[in-house]
Write a protein that holds these residues in place. Structure first.
Motif, PDB file in Angstrom:
ATOM      1  N   GLN A   4      46.534 -19.459  93.108  1.00 38.94           N
ATOM      2  CA  GLN A   4      47.824 -18.814  93.333  1.00 38.94           C
ATOM      3  C   GLN A   4      48.960 -19.633  92.722  1.00 38.94           C
ATOM      4  N   VAL A   5      50.029 -18.931  92.350  1.00 38.63           N
ATOM      5  CA  VAL A   5      51.224 -19.604  91.857  1.00 38.63           C
ATOM      6  C   VAL A   5      51.781 -20.494  92.964  1.00 38.63           C
ATOM      7  N   ASP A   6      52.149 -21.713  92.606  1.00 36.28           N
ATOM      8  CA  ASP A   6      52.650 -22.707  93.554  1.00 36.28           C
ATOM      9  C   ASP A   6      51.566 -23.278  94.454  1.00 36.28           C
ATOM     10  N   GLY A   7      50.288 -22.960  94.162  1.00 30.42           N
ATOM     11  CA  GLY A   7      49.205 -23.570  94.915  1.00 30.42           C
ATOM     12  C   GLY A   7      48.931 -24.983  94.414  1.00 30.42           C
ATOM     13  N   PRO A   8      48.000 -25.697  95.041  1.00 31.48           N
ATOM     14  CA  PRO A   8      47.703 -27.087  94.663  1.00 31.48           C
ATOM     15  C   PRO A   8      47.296 -27.245  93.200  1.00 31.48           C
ATOM     16  N   LEU A   9      46.459 -26.349  92.692  1.00 33.09           N
ATOM     17  CA  LEU A   9      46.026 -26.446  91.297  1.00 33.09           C
ATOM     18  C   LEU A   9      47.200 -26.187  90.363  1.00 33.09           C
ATOM     19  N   TRP A  10      48.046 -25.215  90.708  1.00 30.99           N
ATOM     20  CA  TRP A  10      49.220 -24.898  89.888  1.00 30.99           C
ATOM     21  C   TRP A  10      50.099 -26.130  89.745  1.00 30.99           C
ATOM     22  N   TRP A  11      50.390 -26.785  90.864  1.00 32.23           N
ATOM     23  CA  TRP A  11      51.271 -27.956  90.819  1.00 32.23           C
ATOM     24  C   TRP A  11      50.618 -29.141  90.118  1.00 32.23           C
ATOM     25  N   TYR A  12      49.292 -29.279  90.256  1.00 32.19           N
ATOM     26  CA  TYR A  12      48.586 -30.347  89.543  1.00 32.19           C
ATOM     27  C   TYR A  12      48.726 -30.149  88.032  1.00 32.19           C
ATOM     28  N   LEU A  13      48.485 -28.922  87.563  1.00 28.16           N
ATOM     29  CA  LEU A  13      48.597 -28.641  86.129  1.00 28.16           C
ATOM     30  C   LEU A  13      50.045 -28.741  85.663  1.00 28.16           C
ATOM     31  N   HIS A  14      50.971 -28.319  86.511  1.00 32.65           N
ATOM     32  CA  HIS A  14      52.391 -28.420  86.170  1.00 32.65           C
ATOM     33  C   HIS A  14      52.785 -29.872  85.941  1.00 32.65           C
ATOM     34  N   GLU A  15      52.379 -30.751  86.834  1.00 32.10           N
ATOM     35  CA  GLU A  15      52.747 -32.168  86.687  1.00 32.10           C
ATOM     36  C   GLU A  15      52.070 -32.802  85.480  1.00 32.10           C
ATOM     37  N   ARG A  16      50.820 -32.426  85.221  1.00 31.65           N
ATOM     38  CA  ARG A  16      50.142 -32.931  84.023  1.00 31.65           C
ATOM     39  C   ARG A  16      50.884 -32.504  82.760  1.00 31.65           C
ATOM     40  N   PHE A  17      51.273 -31.241  82.704  1.00 33.50           N
ATOM     41  CA  PHE A  17      52.011 -30.744  81.542  1.00 33.50           C
ATOM     42  C   PHE A  17      53.333 -31.488  81.393  1.00 33.50           C
ATOM     43  N   GLN A  18      54.043 -31.689  82.504  1.00 32.46           N
ATOM     44  CA  GLN A  18      55.332 -32.351  82.450  1.00 32.46           C
ATOM     45  C   GLN A  18      55.215 -33.778  81.917  1.00 32.46           C
ATOM     46  N   ARG A  19      54.158 -34.473  82.268  1.00 33.01           N
ATOM     47  CA  ARG A  19      53.981 -35.853  81.810  1.00 33.01           C
ATOM     48  C   ARG A  19      53.779 -35.902  80.303  1.00 33.01           C
ATOM     49  N   TRP A  20      53.075 -34.929  79.758  1.00 37.43           N
ATOM     50  CA  TRP A  20      52.943 -34.850  78.305  1.00 37.43           C
ATOM     51  C   TRP A  20      54.254 -34.404  77.665  1.00 37.43           C
ATOM     52  N   TYR A  21      54.915 -33.418  78.275  1.00 36.07           N
ATOM     53  CA  TYR A  21      56.160 -32.879  77.727  1.00 36.07           C
ATOM     54  C   TYR A  21      57.241 -33.946  77.675  1.00 36.07           C
ATOM     55  N   ARG A  22      57.325 -34.786  78.717  1.00 31.49           N
ATOM     56  CA  ARG A  22      58.339 -35.839  78.764  1.00 31.49           C
ATOM     57  C   ARG A  22      57.955 -37.061  77.943  1.00 31.49           C
ATOM     58  N   GLY A  23      56.725 -37.100  77.445  1.00 35.28           N
ATOM     59  CA  GLY A  23      56.286 -38.218  76.621  1.00 35.28           C
ATOM     60  C   GLY A  23      55.669 -39.363  77.380  1.00 35.28           C
ATOM     61  N   GLU A  24      55.573 -39.249  78.712  1.00 36.00           N
ATOM     62  CA  GLU A  24      55.026 -40.347  79.510  1.00 36.00           C
ATOM     63  C   GLU A  24      53.551 -40.587  79.197  1.00 36.00           C
ATOM     64  N   ALA A  25      52.787 -39.504  79.084  1.00 32.22           N
ATOM     65  CA  ALA A  25      51.355 -39.641  78.804  1.00 32.22           C
ATOM     66  C   ALA A  25      51.126 -40.221  77.415  1.00 32.22           C
ATOM     67  N   MET A  26      51.966 -39.868  76.452  1.00 38.23           N
ATOM     68  CA  MET A  26      51.832 -40.416  75.101  1.00 38.23           C
ATOM     69  C   MET A  26      52.111 -41.916  75.106  1.00 38.23           C
ATOM     70  N   ALA A  27      53.141 -42.323  75.845  1.00 37.42           N
ATOM     71  CA  ALA A  27      53.500 -43.742  75.898  1.00 37.42           C
ATOM     72  C   ALA A  27      52.385 -44.562  76.530  1.00 37.42           C
ATOM     73  N   GLU A  28      51.748 -44.027  77.551  1.00 34.90           N
ATOM     74  CA  GLU A  28      50.655 -44.744  78.217  1.00 34.90           C
ATOM     75  C   GLU A  28      49.490 -44.995  77.265  1.00 34.90           C
ATOM     76  N   ARG A  29      49.331 -44.142  76.289  1.00 35.75           N
ATOM     77  CA  ARG A  29      48.207 -44.249  75.352  1.00 35.75           C
ATOM     78  C   ARG A  29      48.610 -44.896  74.033  1.00 35.75           C
ATOM     79  N   ASP A  30      49.826 -45.445  73.989  1.00 36.59           N
ATOM     80  CA  ASP A  30      50.326 -46.065  72.762  1.00 36.59           C
ATOM     81  C   ASP A  30      50.294 -45.099  71.580  1.00 36.59           C
ATOM     82  N   ALA A  31      50.501 -43.834  71.874  1.00 38.28           N
ATOM     83  CA  ALA A  31      50.476 -42.802  70.842  1.00 38.28           C
ATOM     84  C   ALA A  31      51.904 -42.458  70.438  1.00 38.28           C
ATOM     85  N   PRO A  32      52.097 -41.995  69.212  1.00 41.12           N
ATOM     86  CA  PRO A  32      53.449 -41.593  68.795  1.00 41.12           C
ATOM     87  C   PRO A  32      53.896 -40.383  69.601  1.00 41.12           C
ATOM     88  N   PRO A  33      55.206 -40.203  69.776  1.00 41.50           N
ATOM     89  CA  PRO A  33      55.697 -39.052  70.538  1.00 41.50           C
ATOM     90  C   PRO A  33      55.353 -37.751  69.850  1.00 41.50           C
TER      91      PRO A  33
END
Length: 205
Positions: A4-33
């Motif tokens: 469901q929208v706003d369910g636990p899986l939705w929010w988990y995927l939302h936060e994962r996407f946001q970390r990539w979108y904001r560049g945090e996940a790229m920085a953790e991996r020493d990858a270019p933005p």
């Protein structure tokens, strides 16, 4: 329910996407933005917005992104100046309304974020009133590249205009055209820079 929208899986995927979108996940991996830019050259967008501004059109936005991301993106391109800053319907205000009324599902294609942009000083109760939502607003054109944009515009009584930018390749554009037309677009433009010509061609009231 797990999906469901706003369910636990939705929010988990939302936060994962946001970390990539904001560049945090790229920085953790020493990858270019991630590369970020506009599909249409910025100078063409400036010319279009200046033309719309000179013709006294009011510009707003209804987006599923948070306000700070929208303002940062438009600000980095120097485009924020063309928009009425009171008329930005963003994820933040959607979450405020959902929390206040204990509901979910006010993101696109629900018309709430669009109505918030159109009526920035209206109470949430007014924007959530179904009779108010169904009023006809033929003087409002909503430009988008997805079916959720079209459905949102129709739910708010506005004129949905599709654009084919955002996908590459002829087959992908043909499929995008089909989806937008099936969703109920009034017009479909090759890209947003054709908007002034389309507006000029509308019959006068």
């Amino acid at each position: 329910h797990l999906l469901q929208v706003d369910g636990p899986l939705w929010w988990y995927l939302h936060e994962r996407f946001q970390r990539w979108y904001r560049g945090e996940a790229m920085a953790e991996r020493d990858a270019p933005p991630l590369l970020d830019g506009t599909v249409i050259p910025a100078e063409q967008l400036h010319a279009m917005f200046k033309q719309l501004q000179a013709e006294n059109y009011t510009l707003g936005a209804a987006t599923g992104r948070p306000r700070d991301e929208l303002e940062d993106a438009l600000g980095d391109l120097g485009l924020l100046e063309y928009f009425d800053k009171a008329r930005l319907g963003t994820l933040d205000v959607v979450r405020q309304a959902e929390t206040k009324f204990g509901v979910s599902g006010l993101s696109k294609p629900h018309p709430f974020s669009l109505l918030r942009a159109l009526y920035p000083h209206a109470d949430f109760e007014v924007l959530l009133d179904e009779d108010f939502q169904k009023l006809k607003r033929p003087n409002v054109a909503v430009i988008g590249d997805s079916t959720s944009d079209v459905l949102m515009a129709k739910a708010a009584g506005c004129r949905p205009v599709g654009v084919l930018t955002g996908v590459r390749g002829q087959s992908a554009q043909v499929e995008r055209y089909r989806l937008l037309m099936h969703s109920g677009c009034e017009a479909i433009l090759d890209d947003v820079t054709h908007l002034p010509d389309w507006l000029e061609g509308l019959p006068e009231d």
